[in-house]
Design an enzyme around this catalytic site. Structure first.
Site, PDB file in Angstrom:
ATOM      1  N   GLU A   1       0.862  -1.191   0.000  1.00 32.96           N
ATOM      2  CA  GLU A   1       0.000   0.000   0.000  1.00 32.96           C
ATOM      3  C   GLU A   1       0.902   1.247   0.000  1.00 32.96           C
ATOM      4  O   GLU A   1       1.925   1.285   0.680  1.00 32.96           O
ATOM      5  CB  GLU A   1      -0.875   0.006   1.263  1.00 32.96           C
ATOM      6  CG  GLU A   1      -1.799   1.228   1.330  1.00 32.96           C
ATOM      7  CD  GLU A   1      -2.685   1.268   2.587  1.00 32.96           C
ATOM      8  OE1 GLU A   1      -2.268   0.756   3.645  1.00 32.96           O
ATOM      9  OE2 GLU A   1      -3.786   1.835   2.501  1.00 32.96           O
TER      10      GLU A   1
ATOM     11  N   LYS B   1      -9.588   2.194  -2.539  1.00 35.44           N
ATOM     12  CA  LYS B   1      -9.841   1.720  -1.161  1.00 35.44           C
ATOM     13  C   LYS B   1     -11.239   2.136  -0.723  1.00 35.44           C
ATOM     14  O   LYS B   1     -11.589   3.329  -0.742  1.00 35.44           O
ATOM     15  CB  LYS B   1      -8.781   2.314  -0.234  1.00 35.44           C
ATOM     16  CG  LYS B   1      -8.809   1.811   1.192  1.00 35.44           C
ATOM     17  CD  LYS B   1      -7.588   2.384   1.957  1.00 35.44           C
ATOM     18  CE  LYS B   1      -7.399   1.802   3.322  1.00 35.44           C
ATOM     19  NZ  LYS B   1      -6.128   2.265   3.945  1.00 35.44           N
TER      20      LYS B   1
ATOM     21  N   CYS C   1      -5.648  -2.694   2.495  1.00 35.58           N
ATOM     22  CA  CYS C   1      -5.423  -2.539   3.932  1.00 35.58           C
ATOM     23  C   CYS C   1      -6.697  -2.652   4.769  1.00 35.58           C
ATOM     24  O   CYS C   1      -7.188  -3.744   4.983  1.00 35.58           O
ATOM     25  CB  CYS C   1      -4.666  -1.236   4.201  1.00 35.58           C
ATOM     26  SG  CYS C   1      -3.782  -1.301   5.761  1.00 35.58           S
TER      27      CYS C   1
HETATM   28  N1  LIG Z   1      -3.800   1.352   7.360  1.00 37.78           N
HETATM   29  C1  LIG Z   1      -4.978   0.755   7.207  1.00 37.78           C
HETATM   30  O1  LIG Z   1      -5.717   0.998   6.297  1.00 37.78           O
HETATM   31  C2  LIG Z   1      -5.490  -0.258   8.179  1.00 37.78           C
HETATM   32  C3  LIG Z   1      -4.811  -0.499   9.452  1.00 37.78           C
HETATM   33  O2  LIG Z   1      -3.674  -0.108   9.706  1.00 37.78           O
HETATM   34  C4  LIG Z   1      -5.596  -1.260  10.443  1.00 37.78           C
HETATM   35  O3  LIG Z   1      -6.707  -1.738  10.148  1.00 37.78           O
HETATM   36  O4  LIG Z   1      -5.130  -1.396  11.571  1.00 37.78           O
END
Ligand SMILES: NC(=O)CC(=O)C(=O)O
Length: 286
Positions: free
Chosen positions: A65, A139, A180
Site C-alpha cells: 500500500e 480503497k 489494507c
Molecule cells: N492502514 C490501514 O488501512 C489499516 C490499518 O492499519 C488497520 O486496520 O489497523
C-alpha cells in the site's frame, strides 16, 4: 421456549462455483519495499524488486500500500498521480505497465495516491502480461483511527472512499482486491469468494498498534472463512516515519495456513500458489 437450533438447516454450503483457473501452480512475489520521500527512488526501487522477483520465477507480483509516497495526509496530495490521464501524468503506473509487458507477468501494483478531478483516492492498479491496465481498485474503507496515546490517523481528511469491489480475471486466476483496512470487512471477502475468486490480494500498511494484534489474524481468517488464497504486502518498517508500518507481508493458503512470511525489513518473498488446494480444502470440509 427457546427456539431449537438445527445445524443441518443452518448450514450454508461454502463451496461456490469457481472458474477453472488458466494456471494451477505458479509463483507469487511479495515485494516489501522501503518507501522514502523520494518518489523517483521509490519507483526505481519498486522496478528493481519486481525484476528480481520475476527473475526468481514470480508470475504474479504484489506491491505494498502507498509505495511511491510516504503514508501521510500531507504527502497524498503532493505525490498523487492522475492515472487515467496517461503515462506522462502517472510515472508510477507507467513503470508498472512497462515492466509487466516486458517481463510478461501480472502485477497487482500495491497502491498509490490517485488524483481524479478534485478528489484523491488510495488506488491499486492491476496490470496484465501485455502491460494493459486490467482493473483499478479504490480503497473502499478509509482508515480513520484514534487510540489515545497510541495512534491517530484520519485518511478521510484527504482521501475519498472508493465505491465498488474489484474482482479481475488475470493470467494467474481470478483475483479480488482490497486495500489494507478493507481486510477488516469480511463481507468484501465473502463477496469475492461468492464471485469465484481464487486469491484476494490486500496491499496494506498496518501499524505498530494494530499490526501485532490484527494483521496475521485477519489474513488467516479471510483465507480460512472463504477457503481461498490471501496475499498481503506491506511497506518495510521505517522507525523514523510519521506512520510506522508493521511489515510482515504474508501468503496464506485456503486452510488458513501461513505459507510464507517475513519480518519488517525490506524483503521479497517468493512462494508457490497451488489452486488445486482450494478444491481439496472445500471437498474435505463440506
Ligand atoms: N492502514 C490501514 O488501512 C489499516 C490499518 O492499519 C488497520 O486496520 O489497523
Amino acid at each position: 421456549m427457546a427456539a431449537s437450533f438445527n445445524p443441518e438447516e443452518a448450514r450454508v454450503p461454502r463451496a461456490v462455483q469457481m472458474p477453472t483457473p488458466p494456471i494451477t501452480k505458479f509463483k507469487i512475489g511479495l515485494c516489501q519495499l522501503a518507501v522514502t520521500a523520494d518518489k523517483e527512488r521509490n519507483i526505481a526501487l519498486a522496478r528493481k524488486a519486481i525484476e528480481e522477483a520475476a527473475q526468481k520465477g514470480a508470475q504474479l507480483v504484489l506491491l505494498p500500500e502507498i509505495w511511491n509516497s510516504p503514508y501521510s495526509n500531507d504527502s497524498f496530495p503532493v505525490y498523487a498521480e492522475d492515472i487515467d490521464a496517461g503515462s506522462d501524468s502517472s510515472p508510477s503506473t507507467a513503470m508498472l505497465s512497462e515492466v509487466a509487458r516486458l517481463l510478461k507477468i501480472t502485477i497487482v501494483g500495491g497502491s498509490i495516491p490517485e488524483r481524479c478531478l478534485d478528489k484523491l483516492y488510495n488506488t491499486c492498479c492491476v496490470f496484465g502480461t501485455d502491460g494493459k491496465l486490467k482493473a483499478k481498485h479504490r480503497k473502499i474503507h478509509l482508515f480513520d483511527i484514534d487510540i489515545p496515546g497510541k495512534i491517530s490517523f484520519m485518511e478521510s481528511k484527504t482521501l475519498t472512499a472508493g465505491e465498488t469491489p474489484t474482482i479481475v480475471d488475470t493470467e494467474v486466476g481470478r483475483i479480488g482486491i482490497g486495500i489494507c483496512y478493507d481486510i477488516q470487512f469480511q463481507e468484501l471477502a465473502i463477496l469475492y469468494a461468492a464471485r469465484g475468486a481464487h486469491l484476494i490480494c490486500y496491499p496494506g500498511a498496518f501499524n505498530m498498534t494494530t499490526g501485532p494484534l490484527h494483521w496475521e489474524l485477519l489474513q488467516r481468517a479471510r483465507a480460512a472463512d472463504n477457503q481461498l488464497y490471501v496475499a498481503t504486502c506491506s511497506p518495510a518498517r521505517d522507525a523514523g516515519a510519521g506512520y510506522v508500518a508493521w511489515g510482515h507481508s504474508t501468503l496464506v493458503g485456503p486452510f488458513g495456513e501461513i505459507l510464507a512470511t517475513t519480518e519488517h525489513e525490506e524483503a521479497t518473498i517468493i512462494s508457490e500458489i497451488d489452486y488445486s488446494q482450494i478444491e481439496l480444502r472445500r471437498r474435505v470440509s463440506k
